[in-house]
Design a protein around this motif. Structure first.
Motif, mmCIF file in Angstrom:
data_model
loop_
_atom_site.group_PDB
_atom_site.id
_atom_site.type_symbol
_atom_site.label_atom_id
_atom_site.label_comp_id
_atom_site.label_asym_id
_atom_site.label_seq_id
_atom_site.Cartn_x
_atom_site.Cartn_y
_atom_site.Cartn_z
ATOM 1 N N LYS A 593 0.793 -1.236 0.000
ATOM 2 C CA LYS A 593 0.000 0.000 0.000
ATOM 3 C C LYS A 593 0.824 1.284 0.000
ATOM 4 O O LYS A 593 0.268 2.374 -0.073
ATOM 5 N N MET A 594 2.146 1.165 0.042
ATOM 6 C CA MET A 594 2.970 2.375 0.064
ATOM 7 C C MET A 594 2.859 3.109 -1.272
ATOM 8 O O MET A 594 3.139 2.541 -2.326
ATOM 9 N N SER A 627 14.142 -6.421 3.364
ATOM 10 C CA SER A 627 12.860 -5.704 3.276
ATOM 11 C C SER A 627 12.711 -5.025 1.926
ATOM 12 O O SER A 627 11.606 -4.973 1.353
ATOM 13 N N LEU A 628 13.819 -4.505 1.403
ATOM 14 C CA LEU A 628 13.784 -3.878 0.076
ATOM 15 C C LEU A 628 13.412 -4.887 -1.003
ATOM 16 O O LEU A 628 12.640 -4.584 -1.919
ATOM 17 N N LYS A 629 13.963 -6.089 -0.889
ATOM 18 C CA LYS A 629 13.648 -7.135 -1.870
ATOM 19 C C LYS A 629 12.153 -7.471 -1.835
ATOM 20 O O LYS A 629 11.505 -7.620 -2.868
ATOM 21 N N LYS A 630 11.594 -7.602 -0.622
ATOM 22 C CA LYS A 630 10.156 -7.899 -0.481
ATOM 23 C C LYS A 630 9.307 -6.778 -1.074
ATOM 24 O O LYS A 630 8.269 -7.026 -1.694
ATOM 25 N N LYS A 636 4.290 -4.042 -8.802
ATOM 26 C CA LYS A 636 4.409 -4.087 -10.263
ATOM 27 C C LYS A 636 4.441 -2.685 -10.858
ATOM 28 O O LYS A 636 4.570 -2.530 -12.075
ATOM 29 N N ASP A 637 4.306 -1.672 -9.982
ATOM 30 C CA ASP A 637 4.199 -0.296 -10.477
ATOM 31 C C ASP A 637 5.489 0.498 -10.306
ATOM 32 O O ASP A 637 5.503 1.703 -10.527
ATOM 33 N N PHE A 638 6.597 -0.171 -9.919
ATOM 34 C CA PHE A 638 7.874 0.533 -9.792
ATOM 35 C C PHE A 638 8.546 0.636 -11.151
ATOM 36 O O PHE A 638 8.554 -0.322 -11.940
ATOM 37 N N SER A 639 9.144 1.795 -11.410
ATOM 38 C CA SER A 639 9.855 1.987 -12.677
ATOM 39 C C SER A 639 11.168 1.209 -12.668
ATOM 40 O O SER A 639 11.688 0.826 -11.613
ATOM 41 N N ASP A 640 11.735 0.994 -13.869
ATOM 42 C CA ASP A 640 13.018 0.285 -13.971
ATOM 43 C C ASP A 640 14.112 1.060 -13.264
ATOM 44 O O ASP A 640 15.002 0.470 -12.625
ATOM 45 N N ALA A 641 14.056 2.388 -13.367
ATOM 46 C CA ALA A 641 15.073 3.218 -12.728
ATOM 47 C C ALA A 641 15.027 3.058 -11.212
ATOM 48 O O ALA A 641 16.076 2.981 -10.546
ATOM 49 N N LEU A 642 13.796 2.989 -10.663
ATOM 50 C CA LEU A 642 13.648 2.813 -9.219
ATOM 51 C C LEU A 642 14.162 1.440 -8.794
ATOM 52 O O LEU A 642 14.884 1.319 -7.791
ATOM 53 N N LYS A 643 13.834 0.410 -9.565
ATOM 54 C CA LYS A 643 14.298 -0.945 -9.242
ATOM 55 C C LYS A 643 15.818 -1.023 -9.306
ATOM 56 O O LYS A 643 16.459 -1.681 -8.471
#
Length: 656
Positions: A593-594, A627-630, A636-643
């Protein structure tokens, strides 16, 4: 006397009554029972039931009167709360009302009233026997037949119905369905028109309305009924009647339609006038200042004004473009030396300040300055009460006598709340920033001990800080105020505990990147307060904490000779506040939910702080990388740059 003796004595007493042949002797015996009343120790119920059917009307009258007196005793009441008695009395009430029967009708009403007292058995028999309709008929006759002396019957009928309705919602519903409210309205309207009201009758019908409302708090009376009560309040000089009227409209004012009615019909103006009259009578010594009844009336009246003002339509009516009589009265009361009037005025201003255009007008009229003066005065009293309480004193003195701690706190709370409302609009913030508000409020912060006052003080300062760098610098320049803010940030009370870290976060965001930020880092508890805010229940607060900590990290983690001390202090406080643990909890509890924006800001903070080995070590111990991995896996809504950035951070932490 033991049970066996009492039974034998009652049997003998019944035998005596049954064998009285002379009517005069029987009347004497009945008068003896009436005289002893609830203290009469014998059970002669079977005799009295039989005498209710006597052909001698004087005997019947005395019998009913005897039952009425005996029913004052709870145990004897149960004996007579039977159909044989109640239906016989109702039969008498169903007959024509004539001058000759007035005394009998009075005693019948008294008997039913006493039998109804705390007795559901009587109440149920009345319902089953259509007794309520009978009582309504008597009441209607007593209202309409002005050519007979029926006022006492009217009062006794009302008191009987009051004892009936006290039983609970089941009974009040039966009265409402039967049309009682219309009868009550008629009585109030008639009493209002009299030159001299019957206070006992008015009090009784007002109590009936009150009990019905107590049984069903959501019950809304017709506007005509509420207007009738308001009219009584306008005319009465009786304190008890005034209290009952105020209690009625106070309860009814929970409904917005009634708030609007009171505003339109001059009800609030009337209450203001009555309050001023009471204060004048108190000042002149006509009324005792320690009279609890007077104090109750004043409190109800003051509360009523505020309740009405919570209605938007009512508030607009009473403000009337700044020219409303009630609004102008509240402004005048800001100078009152009576604490109740002053508190009411401050609370009222806070309610008028719900509209931006009203706030602008009030700021121009220097209302904000008046509120600041009030806060400063009563904060001073609180500080002196705290100091003197250490020395054994109970209160601080003013020109009007002593100011108790609760009064001082309530006035500070109300003034701060109103100031906060007035300074919401950007234009008003700028006006407030040019006053001495920042200096006064910031200076007060270290001395506040009441958490309610602290909450409102922190909120008022935060509202002033917003967009006003000059105000932010005042707070940042006071180490005592910063430490006090941090102390409240660790408080268990949600209000102050939630407001303090938000103030710190807004402060960091507003201050330029200079020495002012160093004061926040160096003030004990500020960093810890912001770290704790990371796990707040609202994402807005989480984001504010992340942004503030990020800005502080950018300012301090520069690895230069000039910033070495401040960097060391910042890192030490982050570690002692368990930054890694808090970040992990934030991600673990908010994975799905973040909001993306919050996640991006969190990653930016981690990216900056992961360049410091000491902080990275704490992250590894707290398993921040896991925790970051989880977090990434759940989204599914994170951008490639963020990942990609998250991967880099994980690598740094894992390789530490």
């Amino acid at each position: 006397m033991d049970g066996s003796s009492a039974k034998k004595s009652s049997s003998f007493e019944k035998l005596v009554i049954q064998n009285i042949e002379n009517v005069s002797d029987l009347k004497t015996k009945l008068n003896e029972i009436i005289s002893e009343g609830k203290n009469y120790e014998y059970d002669v119920s079977s005799c009295l039931k039989a005498l209710l059917k006597s052909s001698d009307q004087v005997i019947v009258l005395l019998t009913v009167q005897a039952i009425s007196e005996l029913a004052k005793c709870p145990t004897k009441r149960e004996t007579y709360a039977v159909k044989d008695v109640i239906q016989a009395i109702l039969l008498m009430l169903n007959k024509e009302v004539t001058l000759e029967r007035i005394d009998l009708i009075k005693q019948c009403c008294r008997a039913l009233g006493n039998l109804c007292c705390d007795c559901d058995r009587t109440r149920k028999i009345l319902i089953e026997s259509n007794g309520i309709a009978t009582l309504y008929n008597i009441m209607e006759i007593s209202i309409s037949q002005t050519n007979m002396p029926l006022n006492e019957i009217k009062l006794l009928t009302c008191k009987t119905l009051l004892n009936f309705v006290i039983g609970g919602q089941e009974y009040s519903e039966s009265l409402v369905k039967g049309g009682l409210i219309e009868c009550v309205k008629k009585i109030l309207s008639m009493e209002f028109k009299k030159e001299q009201m019957e206070d006992d009758l008015v009090s009784t019908v007002l109590l009936i309305l009150s009990v019905i409302n107590d049984n069903d708090p959501e019950f809304l009376y017709d506007s005509n009924v509420n207007t009738a009560v308001l009219n009584i309040l306008k005319e009465t000089t009786n304190i008890e009647v005034s209290e009952l009227c105020l209690e009625h409209v106070h309860t009814q004012a929970e409904h917005d339609t009634v708030k609007t009615l009171l505003a339109n019909e001059g009800g609030v103006n009337l209450v203001c006038l009555r309050l001023e009259q009471l204060v004048q009578r108190l000042d002149s010594g006509e009324l005792a200042a320690d009279d609890s009844e007077v104090d109750t009336v004043m409190k109800q009246a003051c509360d009523l004004i505020i309740i009405v003002l919570t209605g938007d339509e009512a508030m607009n009516i009473l403000y009337n473009n700044g020219e409303g009589e009630v609004y102008l009265t509240m402004v005048r009361w800001l100078d009152s030396k009576n604490y109740q009037l002053l508190t009411t005025a401050v609370l009222a201003i806070g309610n008028f300040a719900r509209r931006d255009d009203y706030c602008t007008q009030m700021m121009d009229d220097k209302i904000f300055d008046k509120l600041l003066d009030i806060f400063e005065l009563y904060h001073g009293y609180s500080v002196r009460s705290q100091a003197e309480s250490v020395e054994g004193a109970e209160s601080a003195d003013s020109t009007e006598g002593s100011v108790d701690a609760n009064t001082a706190c309530r006035l500070q709370h109300a003034a701060l709340s109103a100031m906060r409302n007035l300074s919401v609009a950007p234009r008003n913030k700028r006006v407030a920033a040019r006053t001495r508000a920042a200096a006064v409020l910031v200076a007060a912060l270290p001395a506040v001990r009441d958490h309610h006052v602290a909450y409102k003080l922190l909120a008022a300062i935060r509202m002033l800080v917003d967009g006003q760098e000059s105000v932010a610098r005042v707070l940042a320049g006071s180490a005592d105020a910063l430490r006090a803010t941090a102390r409240w940030g660790a408080d268990a009370h949600a209000g102050a505990g939630g407001e303090a870290p938000r103030l710190l976060a807004w402060l960091v965001r507003l201050l330029p990147r200079d020495g002012a930020l160093a004061g926040i880092v160096q003030a004990e508890g500020c960093i810890s307060s912001l770290v704790n805010m990371l796990v707040a229940s609202h994402s807005v607060m989480q984001n504010e904490a992340i942004l503030a900590l990020t800005l502080l990290a950018i300012h301090t983690l520069r690895n230069t000779p000039e910033t070495i001390d401040i960097e060391k202090s910042f890192v030490t406080q982050l570690i002692s506040s368990e930054i890694g643990k808090h970040v992990s909890v934030l991600m673990e509890t908010n994975c799905a939910k973040m909001p993306v924006e919050v996640a991006e800001n969190l990653v930016a903070f981690l990216d900056i702080t992961s360049k410091n080995n000491t902080i990275v070590s704490d992250y590894k111990d707290a398993k921040v990388h896991e925790s970051l991995k989880k977090l990434v896996e759940s989204r599914k809504d994170f951008s490639d740059a963020l990942k990609s950035c998250i991967d880099n951070i994980n690598t740094v932490i894992s390789d530490e």
